[in-house]
Design a protein around this motif. Structure first.
Motif, PDB file in Angstrom:
ATOM      1  N   LEU A 258      54.303  39.534  78.528  1.00  0.00           N
ATOM      2  CA  LEU A 258      53.938  40.909  78.895  1.00  0.00           C
ATOM      3  C   LEU A 258      54.247  41.208  80.357  1.00  0.00           C
ATOM      4  O   LEU A 258      54.669  42.313  80.700  1.00  0.00           O
ATOM      5  CB  LEU A 258      52.447  41.155  78.601  1.00  0.00           C
ATOM      6  CG  LEU A 258      52.075  41.149  77.106  1.00  0.00           C
ATOM      7  CD1 LEU A 258      50.566  41.130  76.919  1.00  0.00           C
ATOM      8  CD2 LEU A 258      52.678  42.365  76.396  1.00  0.00           C
ATOM      9  N   ASP A 259      54.040  40.219  81.228  1.00  0.00           N
ATOM     10  CA  ASP A 259      54.328  40.455  82.655  1.00  0.00           C
ATOM     11  C   ASP A 259      55.817  40.719  82.870  1.00  0.00           C
ATOM     12  O   ASP A 259      56.202  41.601  83.639  1.00  0.00           O
ATOM     13  CB  ASP A 259      53.881  39.261  83.507  1.00  0.00           C
ATOM     14  CG  ASP A 259      52.365  39.164  83.551  1.00  0.00           C
ATOM     15  OD1 ASP A 259      51.689  40.179  83.245  1.00  0.00           O
ATOM     16  OD2 ASP A 259      51.851  38.081  83.861  1.00  0.00           O
TER      17      ASP A 259
ATOM     18  N   ARG B   8      43.626  46.076  75.280  1.00  0.00           N
ATOM     19  CA  ARG B   8      44.501  46.097  76.465  1.00  0.00           C
ATOM     20  C   ARG B   8      45.717  46.972  76.211  1.00  0.00           C
ATOM     21  O   ARG B   8      46.109  47.205  75.070  1.00  0.00           O
ATOM     22  CB  ARG B   8      44.945  44.675  76.814  1.00  0.00           C
ATOM     23  CG  ARG B   8      43.776  43.773  77.138  1.00  0.00           C
ATOM     24  CD  ARG B   8      44.065  42.328  76.819  1.00  0.00           C
ATOM     25  NE  ARG B   8      44.854  41.699  77.850  1.00  0.00           N
ATOM     26  CZ  ARG B   8      45.859  40.877  77.616  1.00  0.00           C
ATOM     27  NH1 ARG B   8      46.223  40.586  76.395  1.00  0.00           N
ATOM     28  NH2 ARG B   8      46.528  40.350  78.631  1.00  0.00           N
ATOM     29  N   ALA B   9      46.299  47.436  77.295  1.00  0.00           N
ATOM     30  CA  ALA B   9      47.506  48.258  77.190  1.00  0.00           C
ATOM     31  C   ALA B   9      48.431  47.937  78.356  1.00  0.00           C
ATOM     32  O   ALA B   9      47.973  47.487  79.412  1.00  0.00           O
ATOM     33  CB  ALA B   9      47.139  49.737  77.212  1.00  0.00           C
TER      34      ALA B   9
ATOM     35  N   ARG C 170      60.353  44.500  83.675  1.00  0.00           N
ATOM     36  CA  ARG C 170      61.566  45.100  83.094  1.00  0.00           C
ATOM     37  C   ARG C 170      61.439  46.630  83.060  1.00  0.00           C
ATOM     38  O   ARG C 170      62.375  47.351  83.400  1.00  0.00           O
ATOM     39  CB  ARG C 170      61.776  44.568  81.667  1.00  0.00           C
ATOM     40  CG  ARG C 170      63.067  45.022  80.998  1.00  0.00           C
ATOM     41  CD  ARG C 170      63.069  44.809  79.493  1.00  0.00           C
ATOM     42  NE  ARG C 170      62.082  45.626  78.800  1.00  0.00           N
ATOM     43  CZ  ARG C 170      62.215  46.920  78.494  1.00  0.00           C
ATOM     44  NH1 ARG C 170      63.317  47.559  78.817  1.00  0.00           N
ATOM     45  NH2 ARG C 170      61.252  47.590  77.882  1.00  0.00           N
ATOM     46  N   TYR C 171      60.266  47.111  82.704  1.00  0.00           N
ATOM     47  CA  TYR C 171      60.044  48.558  82.598  1.00  0.00           C
ATOM     48  C   TYR C 171      60.205  49.222  83.961  1.00  0.00           C
ATOM     49  O   TYR C 171      60.865  50.254  84.094  1.00  0.00           O
ATOM     50  CB  TYR C 171      58.643  48.813  82.023  1.00  0.00           C
ATOM     51  CG  TYR C 171      58.499  50.151  81.332  1.00  0.00           C
ATOM     52  CD1 TYR C 171      59.191  50.424  80.170  1.00  0.00           C
ATOM     53  CD2 TYR C 171      57.657  51.147  81.845  1.00  0.00           C
ATOM     54  CE1 TYR C 171      59.059  51.636  79.515  1.00  0.00           C
ATOM     55  CE2 TYR C 171      57.520  52.371  81.206  1.00  0.00           C
ATOM     56  CZ  TYR C 171      58.222  52.607  80.038  1.00  0.00           C
ATOM     57  OH  TYR C 171      58.090  53.815  79.396  1.00  0.00           O
TER      58      TYR C 171
ATOM     59  N   ARG D 255      51.759  47.367  84.524  1.00  0.00           N
ATOM     60  CA  ARG D 255      51.065  46.096  84.288  1.00  0.00           C
ATOM     61  C   ARG D 255      50.168  46.216  83.071  1.00  0.00           C
ATOM     62  O   ARG D 255      49.992  47.296  82.529  1.00  0.00           O
ATOM     63  CB  ARG D 255      50.234  45.716  85.524  1.00  0.00           C
ATOM     64  CG  ARG D 255      49.008  46.596  85.669  1.00  0.00           C
ATOM     65  CD  ARG D 255      48.718  46.870  87.119  1.00  0.00           C
ATOM     66  NE  ARG D 255      47.530  47.675  87.292  1.00  0.00           N
ATOM     67  CZ  ARG D 255      47.425  48.972  86.992  1.00  0.00           C
ATOM     68  NH1 ARG D 255      48.424  49.624  86.403  1.00  0.00           N
ATOM     69  NH2 ARG D 255      46.307  49.607  87.215  1.00  0.00           N
ATOM     70  N   VAL D 256      49.530  45.104  82.699  1.00  0.00           N
ATOM     71  CA  VAL D 256      48.574  45.119  81.594  1.00  0.00           C
ATOM     72  C   VAL D 256      47.207  45.470  82.160  1.00  0.00           C
ATOM     73  O   VAL D 256      46.806  44.972  83.207  1.00  0.00           O
ATOM     74  CB  VAL D 256      48.517  43.743  80.905  1.00  0.00           C
ATOM     75  CG1 VAL D 256      47.423  43.717  79.843  1.00  0.00           C
ATOM     76  CG2 VAL D 256      49.872  43.410  80.279  1.00  0.00           C
ATOM     77  N   LYS D 257      46.516  46.385  81.469  1.00  0.00           N
ATOM     78  CA  LYS D 257      45.203  46.819  81.940  1.00  0.00           C
ATOM     79  C   LYS D 257      44.207  46.726  80.779  1.00  0.00           C
ATOM     80  O   LYS D 257      44.541  47.094  79.637  1.00  0.00           O
ATOM     81  CB  LYS D 257      45.353  48.284  82.394  1.00  0.00           C
ATOM     82  CG  LYS D 257      44.324  48.799  83.347  1.00  0.00           C
ATOM     83  CD  LYS D 257      44.348  48.153  84.700  1.00  0.00           C
ATOM     84  CE  LYS D 257      43.053  48.483  85.419  1.00  0.00           C
ATOM     85  NZ  LYS D 257      42.685  47.575  86.460  1.00  0.00           N
TER      86      LYS D 257
END
Ligand code: GLP
Length: 259
Positions: free
Chosen positions: A105-106, A174-175, A111-112, A149-151
């Motif tokens: 995910l990181d 999480r998103a 990448r995004y 990031r993931v939150k």
């Protein structure tokens, strides 16, 4: 920041759709930042009827739930395909939503960010607002300099979105979300809020002190931010008279006054 008050949700959504349409007509290859949520339904419905040429547009959505594949009807990718993309002549390859299923995910978040940078940044970012005052999924205490990031979602947000999932226990915890800093880097942004359930948080976001407890207050520092509200969502604002005067008199709003 400017605040525009329209009579009802229909008129407020119509104005936001027209702002997006004007951007696409002025710059056919524009980069749009897009949002999801009930508030956005009317905006996309309106855009679908406007016969716009999306063929050169690029889009980046604010966020996506972790663990939901694009095929899941609750995913924001599915929302966007159904609400807008499949109805207009956009090239799906030019539409971007974070991948909530990414193994790393990181790396997906990095990448995004790199993709947004690669296309030269976002020209016009559309935003809603959650009950915690979040923009994207930037929950309380999100750093104003944060990047994608993931939150973890707050209980308030989980409750707000529970109806879509048949209960709070089914809402992903999480998103992946663009950071407050990512959003702040856009050239221009428009936040739309409608209905009386948003009145209190809109007043705090627009007229309250800047605090990371309410990530939308960061927009007070954005160079070109317009907040579009209906009468209900405007109810707790103290400077309504001033905001109304701006829409009725400032030349930049002249083309948008006839609806
Ligand atoms: C979700 C989204 C936000 C959106 C918010 C408001 O939490 N991540 O981007 O602004 O919902 O949703 P609604 O428009 O349904 O009130």
């Amino acid at each position: 920041m400017e605040v525009i008050i329209r009579p009802d949700a229909e008129a407020a959504s119509d104005l936001v759709a027209r702002i997006i349409a004007a951007e696409i007509r002025a710059k056919p290859s524009c980069v749009l930042g897009l949002a999801t949520g009930r508030t956005m339904d009317r905006v996309y419905q309106r855009l679908r009827t406007m016969q716009l040429d999306f063929s050169r547009c690029r889009t980046f959505n604010l966020d996506e739930y972790v663990g939901l594949p694009p095929s899941d009807p609750h995913s924001y990718r599915a929302y966007m395909n159904n609400a807008l993309f499949r109805h207009v002549n956009i090239d799906l390859a030019n539409t971007h939503v974070p991948d909530g299923m990414a193994k790393n995910l990181d790396a997906e978040c990095r990448r995004y960010e790199a993709e947004i940078e690669h296309v030269g940044g976002i020209d016009l970012q559309i935003l809603g607002i959650g009950k915690t005052g979040h923009i994207g999924f930037n929950e309380p205490l999100s750093a104003f300099r944060s990047r994608t990031r993931v939150k973890a979602l707050s209980p308030t947000t989980t409750a707000q979105n529970a109806a879509f999932f048949g209960g709070a226990e089914n809402v992903p915890r999480r998103a992946i979300t663009m950071g407050v800093g990512t959003i702040m880097d856009c050239r221009r942004c428009v936040l739309l809020a409608t209905g009386d359930s948003k009145a209190e948080i809109v007043a705090k976001a627009v007229e309250g002190p800047i605090t990371s407890m309410i990530s939308a207050t960061a927009l007070q520092l954005q160079r070109r931010c317009v907040v579009v509200v209906d009468e209900e969502a405007a109810a707790r604002l103290t400077q309504q008279e001033y905001y109304r005067w701006i829409f009725e008199n400032e030349p930049e709003w002249e083309p948008f006054r006839d609806s």
